[in-house]
Structure formats: structure tokens, C-alpha cells
Design a protein around this motif. Structure first.
Motif, PDB file in Angstrom:
ATOM      1  N   ARG A  57      46.919  37.018  67.959  1.00  0.00           N
ATOM      2  CA  ARG A  57      45.850  36.286  67.275  1.00  0.00           C
ATOM      3  C   ARG A  57      44.726  35.965  68.252  1.00  0.00           C
ATOM      4  N   MET A 112      44.948  27.980  62.150  1.00  0.00           N
ATOM      5  CA  MET A 112      46.354  27.787  61.798  1.00  0.00           C
ATOM      6  C   MET A 112      46.641  26.325  61.490  1.00  0.00           C
ATOM      7  N   GLU A 151      52.034  23.178  61.489  1.00  0.00           N
ATOM      8  CA  GLU A 151      53.403  23.706  61.371  1.00  0.00           C
ATOM      9  C   GLU A 151      53.464  25.178  61.749  1.00  0.00           C
ATOM     10  N   GLU A 152      52.432  25.954  61.375  1.00  0.00           N
ATOM     11  CA  GLU A 152      52.395  27.372  61.729  1.00  0.00           C
ATOM     12  C   GLU A 152      52.227  27.538  63.233  1.00  0.00           C
ATOM     13  N   GLU A 180      55.321  27.235  65.429  1.00  0.00           N
ATOM     14  CA  GLU A 180      56.209  28.399  65.505  1.00  0.00           C
ATOM     15  C   GLU A 180      55.739  29.393  66.561  1.00  0.00           C
ATOM     16  N   TYR A 182      50.271  20.042  57.802  1.00  0.00           N
ATOM     17  CA  TYR A 182      49.440  20.929  56.991  1.00  0.00           C
ATOM     18  C   TYR A 182      47.998  21.032  57.498  1.00  0.00           C
ATOM     19  N   ARG A 212      44.786  21.916  59.685  1.00  0.00           N
ATOM     20  CA  ARG A 212      44.417  23.030  60.552  1.00  0.00           C
ATOM     21  C   ARG A 212      43.949  22.519  61.916  1.00  0.00           C
TER      22      ARG A 212
END
Length: 762
Positions: free
Chosen positions: A607, A615, A618-619, A622, A643, A645
Motif C-alpha cells: 500500500r 485505512m 482496525e484494518e 492487522e 472504525y 480512518r
């Protein structure tokens, strides 16, 4: 399953005049949502934070209504209006004019008060112009915004600016000893030389030993030709020169260190001529039934309503009836503790929303769509009942009322419920349920399952490790309050709106050493700031990009080398329209990505930096699984911001989200006393449990947590409750209960006790 929006439920529903039809809504995270909303009904939108409620209600329905209204103006007029793009939706039918009643704070204009924004002061002025003794003149003669009514000294603002002399000088020192502490006046500087060599006073004598004449020359002498050493020059007293070279200039144009000095030195004081009433001598001294207009404006609104009831004169009977109705509405909505002379800029977001609501109650418009954003924010359960009554009143006047809300008491009165989810961000944006309240309870959705959920009363409370004591608190309406805040436990400070909770906690407890405050106030910073920059997360991310690509870390900052030159790394181009609202448009050069194409060519874990900042927390957790980044992301998830960004502008966060972001930062510190102000604001019923678990964890880690809170689940789970009341304004300001939740339920007689008793028993 949600109702099929294309299937008419009743004959009335089949009539397009009775429905707002939404087809294919895709704004932000909405996933091609289609649904029908009944007009002239009360619809409540539910779902977890970030599920898409605001995108549907504000970003789609209200935004398109406003855009269509703007299109009715001529092209010439539209050229002066903010440009509004069409929401991402296939079709919207049956829209009516939408009025958004949000929690944006009102203008900080010094001339705006509760009385002026509600028109109550206007009505009162007319009453005084007709009935006052002695007769003064027309209503404008009683207006502090008109030349004939305003105090000539303060020009109707009620205050005058003054300079704190002790911020300019140290009276114990001489000029040669550095007595002047103003920037650019240090010993040896040109300004200093003119004063020290003026011959008007001895530069070796301490200022406090100056004669009255010398002191006046030192501070106030107007521009005068003097001989300073071998030069002929112009001398000005220190105050005269400071006003000319610093205060006469635009504050924002000053250098930062001078701006800081000005902020310290300039103080606002009550106007000595009108004593803060803003009015000239004649209008401020005229009376009606023995009271002046300033006295009426300073009364608590609930008291003023009684005074107005005592005025009976046929010449103003219709006006008095309207004024009584307005004052009663303000009292009914829980704002009876305010006064008409309260500056509107000092109202909280919830108070501002309720004031706007009362204004619309008196409107003659019907068939309007009213849109509310969590109208129960800042309201005690006792006040929520009154809020519900006003929402229903708006509906019964023939209006469509759309409410984004989490409180079960408001959901319970809805004619129609729309539940979005099932999660937040990318996991949300779907229609989970649309129908009546009974169907929601049986739907099996997250909201449906939690409607009847009750937090259990904490039976075994923690033992305090000590106490912070506040003594003799008398700020605002507090009545010489002395109370202990126990350490090492979770304490809830409760009470109706205006009872004195904030005055006690923010006015006293928050000023103690070691106390950390995480509130809902705007976060200082510009529109460039986002969760990644504010939390320090961007640092390790930039370093990781730099290491992976063998380049400088500064390239990956939108505030530094890598920024798009067209928008300077903001992603938007702002056009100032002078007196009109500014227009923001997506930067055409970077397409809103904020960085140059060269920077976006570098990747990490597949990315680029723009994609990483887009993102959700939570994303990102990871992807960034180690080091400082992992710790920051975990704290953001812990406070319920998974949630959000990483690159989302801070200006787009709600008050509750801002508070949780601040809490996430403070959690990295050593053990402290945490003060939170309504941390449940904006939280879904299911998220409240997560917040309670977080608060418990903070306390278990050795911290003290104090929350100002109205949510009964938080009260039930607290170790200690301090209840302020018994009412608001001058009816409050006392500690009416201290003890455990179980003790409050068992023996308490306060409004809080009654509602908590009903909650845990229900």
C-alpha cells in the motif's frame, strides 16, 4: 429482515406524497441502500457509531434537499453560494425542505445572547417600549445593538478591554534593571533607550517608587518630542506605545511570541458605566412592574416566566402570550436554568441544539423535514421525557422528524425505526431493519437485542485508596460545596442539566495536580490534523515507509516534502468567498490524495501512504503488528474508534469521538486521575458495554476515573455516585447524595435515584 422498500405496506404508503423514497444510496460507507421513510412521522435512525446513520440522514437526504433548494435560485445568486455536489444516490423522491438542527455551537459573536437568538429579548424590548416608566422610546431604544440603545462606553458589548499593567512591568525593578517585560523593550533595545533616556524619571529608581506624575508619564504620556541622549525623537508612554504597535494590529498578523504576550496582557472587564447590562442610562433604568430590562434578562428563564405572567396589559396581550409560550418551552425542554443575557457562544452543543429546537417550535411552517443529531446529548433521564414531548410536537404539527439517536427512551417513541450496520466503517452501511419498534425488538439485530438490555447494579464496590477533597466550591450556582472524590475507584457525577456538575468537576477537580481531562471540546489544530498525526502514529508509519524504500521519512508527511504543491497536502482546495461561506473542492492535481505522484509510488505492505491513511484503525492494526504503532492502534480500538480512518480530518469527528481520541492518548501516561465528560455520547447501546469495560480496566490498573454522566448503565456500574441538584440553575448547586449505586437505589429520593431505580428494576 428489513422491509422490502418497493412493496407498499399500506394504501397510504403507496401514495408517493406520504413517503421519502431513497434508492441506491452509496454516500461514504453506504452499500447501495434503498428504503422508504414515512412522511409526517417520527423516524429514529439507529446503529453503532460509524454504521452510516449520518451518511444517510445528513449526507444524503438533508444534503440533497438543501442542494435542490439552492438550485431554485438564479445562476447569479448561486455563484455566491457554497457549491454542493449531488450525493452518491440513484434517486430521491418525495423530499421536502430540510432543516438540520445540529449540535454545532452557536456563534461566539459577543452581541449574540440566548435572548437574541430566541427572539425572547426582542419581545421583552417591545413590552418595555410600551409599558416602561418613564417612557423611553420605541423598541430599538432598548436594544444594545442599536446606536440609541447601546451603552456608549462599551458600545453594547457589556465589557471593555483593559491592559494588565503587571503583565507589562515588574514594579520592584528599575528601567535599568529590566523592569519592562514587554517584547522588544529589553534593556538596550531602541524602545527602551527612548524611555530610559527621556529625562522624565530616574531609570535607576524602582517603578513602585515613582511619583504619581512620573508613573503617569511612564504609562500614559501621549506622543511628545524629547531628547534621548544625543538624539531628538518622539516619546510615548508605555501603554500608549503598546496599544499602537501591538494592539492596533490584527492579532493573527503578530509573531507568535508577541501574540502570546497580547493574550496575557489584554483582559476583558465588565463595563464600569453600564455594569455589564450593555444598555444606555435611560433604557437600563426604566422599569415595568418595578423591574428593569437588565434585571429581567439576568433572571433564570423559569423565574422570568413567572414575572411575565404577572404582567397584564391589553395593549401587549398577544405579545405577552407569545413570550410566555416561548419561555415555557425553554423551561419544558430543560433550559429553564439559563438567562436571556447568557452569551450564546457559551452554550454547550446540546444546549445550543435545544435552543434551536425551541425556535422551530414557534414556526408557522409545516410539512418540513426536521433532522436532529442526538438531541438527548447532555440530558438527564428526567429531561429526556421533555425532549420526547417536543419531538412529538414537531411531528404533530405536520412535519417529518428524522432523529439520529442511541437512547432507548427516544427509540421507544418512534413511529418508524431504521437500523443500520451491522458494524462500523467497511463493516457497516447496510440496512439491517426498517419498521416499527415491536419489529425491531424481534429482529435479532444488534440494536434489537440491546433495547431491553440493562446493566446490573454493582453490588460490591471497590474500596477507595484516598480522596481528593473540594472545599467551599461556589463557582456559578454551586452553594459552598465541600465533597470528597474517592481515589482508586470509578465515580459518576450525576444530576439534571444545569445542576452544577460541570462547575464542580471542571471548575475545581480538573485543576488539581495529576488530573487528566478528556472532554468533547474541539481539538486545537488545523484541518490538516487527523488521528494519525494527533496520536503520534504517523511517526512510526513514516519511518517504516522510509526504511522500506530507502528514502527520507519527511516525504511521507502531507505537511512536509511529500505534499501536493497545489493543495499543500490538505487534499482540498478552499476558496474564500469573503462574507459568504467558503467553498471546499477536491484538489484536481492529487485527486484528494494529498501527496505527489512520486511519493505515492512508494509502497509498504503493498500500500502507498495515501492508502494507509485511508485505512480504518482496525484494518491498520492487522498491518502494523509491532512496536509503537501497534500500541497506539490498540488504544484507539480500546476506546471504540476502530472504525475511524487514520487520515480522517479531526474537524469531522463528533464531540464523543474527540473525547475518546483524547482518552486514547492519555492512556499511555502513568497512573492518573481521569476526568471524562459524558463519554457515552454517540455510543450505541452495545458500545456502552465496551466503554464500561475500558473504564473498569483503567481503574483496575491503578487509576481513578471520574465521569460526568447521565447514562444509567454507567451509574449502575460505578463504585461511587455524587449527585448534584436537586434541580438546575438556582435550584441546584448542592450535593444531594454521595454513596454507592445500591445505596442510591435503596434510599435515594433525588430525580437521579428515581430514574436509576426504574432502570435497574425494569
Amino acid at each position: 429482515m428489513p422491509d422490502d422498500p418497493t412493496t407498499p405496506r399500506t394504501a397510504a404508503a403507496a401514495d408517493s406524497h406520504s413517503l421519502i423514497e431513497v434508492r441506491g444510496a452509496r454516500e461514504n460507507n453506504l452499500r447501495d441502500i434503498s428504503l422508504d421513510l414515512p412522511k409526517r412521522r417520527l423516524t429514529v435512525f439507529t446503529g453503532v457509531s460509524g454504521s452510516g446513520k449520518s451518511s444517510l440522514v445528513f449526507g444524503t437526504i438533508a444534503a440533497e434537499s438543501q442542494r435542490l433548494i439552492n438550485e431554485t435560485y438564479t445562476a447569479f445568486i448561486q455563484s455566491f453560494m457554497p457549491s454542493q455536489s449531488r450525493p452518491d444516490v440513484d434517486a430521491l423522491h418525495g423530499l421536502s425542505a430540510a432543516i438540520v438542527v445540529d449540535q454545532e455551537r452557536m456563534t461566539a459573536n459577543s452581541r449574540s445572547t440566548v435572548g437574541t437568538v430566541t427572539d425572547a429579548f426582542t419581545m421583552l424590548r417591545i413590552v418595555f417600549s410600551r409599558l416602561s416608566t418613564p417612557y423611553v422610546g420605541p423598541a430599538t431604544s432598548f436594544s444594545f445593538n442599536s446606536p440609541e440603545g447601546m451603552c456608549p462606553r462599551c458600545e453594547g458589548t457589556g465589557h471593555v478591554t483593559d491592559i494588565d499593567i503587571d503583565q507589562l512591568v515588574d514594579r520592584d525593578l528599575s528601567l535599568n534593571g529590566g523592569a519592562i517585560t514587554v517584547p522588544n523593550f529589553s534593556v538596550g533595545n531602541w524602545y527602551w533607550q527612548v524611555m530610559a533616556q527621556s529625562g522624565l524619571y530616574d531609570p535607576d529608581r524602582p517603578l513602585r517608587d515613582f511619583t504619581e506624575r512620573e508613573w503617569d508619564d511612564f504609562l500614559n504620556k501621549p506622543a511628545t518630542k524629547v531628547s534621548a541622549g544625543s538624539l531628538n525623537t518622539t516619546y510615548e508612554g508605555l501603554l500608549v506605545k503598546v496599544r499602537r504597535i501591538f494592539l492596533a494590529k490584527d492579532r493573527d498578523a503578530l509573531q507568535p511570541h508577541i501574540r502570546a504576550f497580547v493574550d496575557r496582557a489584554v483582559v476583558f472587564t465588565t463595563c464600569p458605566e453600564c455594569d455589564g447590562s450593555r444598555l444606555a442610562e435611560a433604557p437600563r433604568s426604566a422599569t415595568v412592574h418595578g423591574r428593569t430590562l437588565p434585571e429581567c434578562a439576568a433572571l433564570q428563564i423559569s423565574d422570568l416566566a413567572e414575572v411575565v405572567r404577572g404582567i397584564d396589559d391589553p395593549s401587549v396581550a398577544p405579545l405577552l402570550a407569545s413570550l410566555r409560550g416561548l419561555l415555557d418551552s425553554l423551561t419544558d425542554i430543560g433550559l429553564g436554568y439559563l438567562s436571556l443575557d447568557r452569551p450564546s457562544g457559551t452554550l454547550s452543543g446540546g444546549e445550543a441544539q435545544r435552543v434551536k429546537m425551541v425556535r422551530h417550535l414557534g414556526s408557522s411552517l409545516t410539512d418540513v423535514t426536521y433532522v436532529f443529531d442526538e438531541p438527548t446529548t447532555g440530558l438527564h433521564p428526567h429531561d429526556i421525557q421533555r425532549m420526547n414531548g417536543l419531538l412529538l410536537s414537531l411531528r404533530d404539527k405536520g412535519n417529518t422528524v428524522l432523529v439520529v439517536e442511541h437512547k432507548p427512551e427516544v427509540i421507544a417513541i418512534a413511529d418508524h425505526v431504521v437500523d443500520l450496520g451491522p458494524g462500523a466503517g467497511a463493516a457497516g452501511g447496510q440496512l439491517c431493519y426498517a419498521g416499527d419498534i415491536a419489529g425491531l425488538r424481534a429482529s435479532g439485530t444488534l440494536t434489537g437485542r440491546h433495547l431491553g438490555h440493562r446493566a446490573r447494579l454493582k453490588e460490591k464496590v471497590r474500596t477507595p485508596t484516598g480522596a481528593l477533597t473540594v472545599k467551599g466550591a461556589d463557582l456559578h450556582n454551586l452553594r459552598d460545596v465541600t465533597v470528597d472524590f474517592p481515589l482508586g475507584v470509578l465515580t459518576a457525577v450525576t444530576g439534571v442539566a444545569g445542576s452544577g456538575k460541570s462547575s464542580l468537576v471542571h471548575g475545581y477537580l480538573a485543576k488539581e495536580d495529576g488530573v487528566v481531562v478528556a472532554d468533547q471540546s474541539p481539538i486545537r489544530g488545523s484541518r490538516r490534523s487527523n488521528p494519525a498525526t494527533y496520536t503520534g502514529l504517523l511517526g512510526p508509519i513514516r519511518n517504516a515507509f522510509a526504511k522500506a524504500n530507502g528514502v527520507r521519512a519527511a516525504l511521507f508527511s502531507a505537511n512536509s516534502e511529500g505534499a501536493c504543491p497545489r493543495c499543500n497536502g490538505i487534499g482540498l482546495v478552499y476558496t474564500d468567498l469573503a462574507m459568504m461561506a467558503g467553498v471546499a473542492s477536491v484538489c484536481e492535481q492529487c485527486e484528494g490524495k494529498r501527496f505527489t505522484p512520486e511519493v505515492l509510488a512508494y509502497t509498504l505492505h503493498g500500500r502507498n501512504i495515501g492508502e494507509v491513511l485511508d485505512m480504518a484503525v482496525e484494518e491498520a492494526a492487522e498491518v502494523f503488528t509491532g512496536g509503537q504503532a501497534r500500541a497506539i492502534l490498540r488504544r484507539l480500538s480500546d476506546v471504540g474508534l476502530g472504525y475511524v480512518r487514520l487520515g480522517q480530518p479531526l474537524t469531522t469527528l463528533s464531540g464523543g469521538e474527540r473525547q475518546r481520541l483524547k482518552l486514547a492518548i492519555h492512556m499511555a501516561q502513568e497512573s492518573s486521575v481521569y476526568v471524562l465528560d459524558e463519554p457515552t455520547t454517540g455510543l450505541h447501546l452495545a458500545d456502552v458495554d465496551q466503554l464500561l469495560a475500558l473504564l473498569d480496566r483503567l481503574v483496575d490498573d491503578g487509576n481513578t476515573v471520574v465521569v460526568i454522566e447521565h447514562h444509567q448503565a454507567v451509574m449502575a456500574r460505578a463504585d461511587h455516585i455524587i449527585d448534584i441538584g436537586p434541580g438546575g440553575g438556582h435550584d441546584g448547586g448542592q450535593v444531594v447524595f454521595t454513596g454507592s449505586p445500591a445505596e442510591l437505589v435503596a434510599a435515594g429520593e433525588t430525580l437521579t435515584a428515581r430514574h436509576l431505580r426504574t432502570y435497574v428494576g425494569g
